[in-house]
Design a protein around this motif. Structure first.
Motif, PDB file in Angstrom:
ATOM      1  N   UNK A  75     -14.537   2.156  -5.778  1.00 27.27           N
ATOM      2  CA  UNK A  75     -14.329   2.957  -6.981  1.00 27.27           C
ATOM      3  C   UNK A  75     -13.417   4.167  -6.756  1.00 27.27           C
ATOM      4  N   UNK A  76     -12.986   4.385  -5.521  1.00 28.80           N
ATOM      5  CA  UNK A  76     -12.179   5.573  -5.206  1.00 28.80           C
ATOM      6  C   UNK A  76     -10.698   5.237  -5.142  1.00 28.80           C
ATOM      7  N   UNK A  93      -4.719  -1.952  -1.583  1.00 33.86           N
ATOM      8  CA  UNK A  93      -4.292  -1.191  -2.746  1.00 33.86           C
ATOM      9  C   UNK A  93      -4.824   0.225  -2.812  1.00 33.86           C
ATOM     10  N   UNK A  94      -5.703   0.591  -1.888  1.00 33.02           N
ATOM     11  CA  UNK A  94      -6.222   1.959  -1.878  1.00 33.02           C
ATOM     12  C   UNK A  94      -5.305   2.835  -1.038  1.00 33.02           C
ATOM     13  N   UNK A  95      -5.250   4.084  -1.391  1.00 32.85           N
ATOM     14  CA  UNK A  95      -4.513   5.044  -0.586  1.00 32.85           C
ATOM     15  C   UNK A  95      -5.458   5.579   0.482  1.00 32.85           C
TER      16      UNK A  95
END
Length: 133
Positions: A75-76, A93-95
């Motif tokens: 969720x972050x 896809x997350x930073x």
């Protein structure tokens, strides 16, 4: 625009990640969703970290170390790791940012203050990137 969310992760969720979350809540108000967790959470927050943050007007006494969950990570938007190594989940896809910071566990207040102040600088820069200010 949706509110950005940041997850701070360290091993025990008792020092660095709690201080970072405290700084982001303090600096961003409710413009950013803030989470923190640990891969092996401690029973309580490091009392020296609590004292160091109290010196700058941030109260961490009500915070409780929590175990890192896949749901929180998923969720972050940004996941900031601080020494948790392979225990930190990776989602495409997350930073990700990995902040190399001294672990405040067992350190005197003078060292914890330096860590606190370094975290503030990094959190302020991250906030500026997230909000464009």
């Amino acid at each position: 625009m949706t509110k950005p969310s940041v997850l701070f992760v360290c091993v025990h969720n008792a020092g660095r990640s709690q201080m970072a979350a405290g700084w982001l809540r303090h600096l961003a108000g409710d413009s950013v969703e803030v989470r923190s967790a640990g891969s092996e959470p401690a029973d309580r927050i490091n009392p020296v970290a609590v004292a160091a943050m109290r010196e700058v007007g941030i109260d961490l006494t009500e915070q409780i170390p929590v175990r890192l969950s896949w749901d929180d990570a998923r969720a972050s938007d940004v996941i900031v790791t601080m020494g948790c190594g392979d225990a930190c989940p990776v989602f495409p896809g997350k930073r990700y940012e990995d902040w190399k910071l001294t672990d405040p566990a067992g350190q005197p207040i003078e060292v914890v203050r330096r860590v606190r102040d370094e975290i503030r600088v990094r959190v302020a820069a991250l906030l500026a990137e997230l909000t464009g200010s």
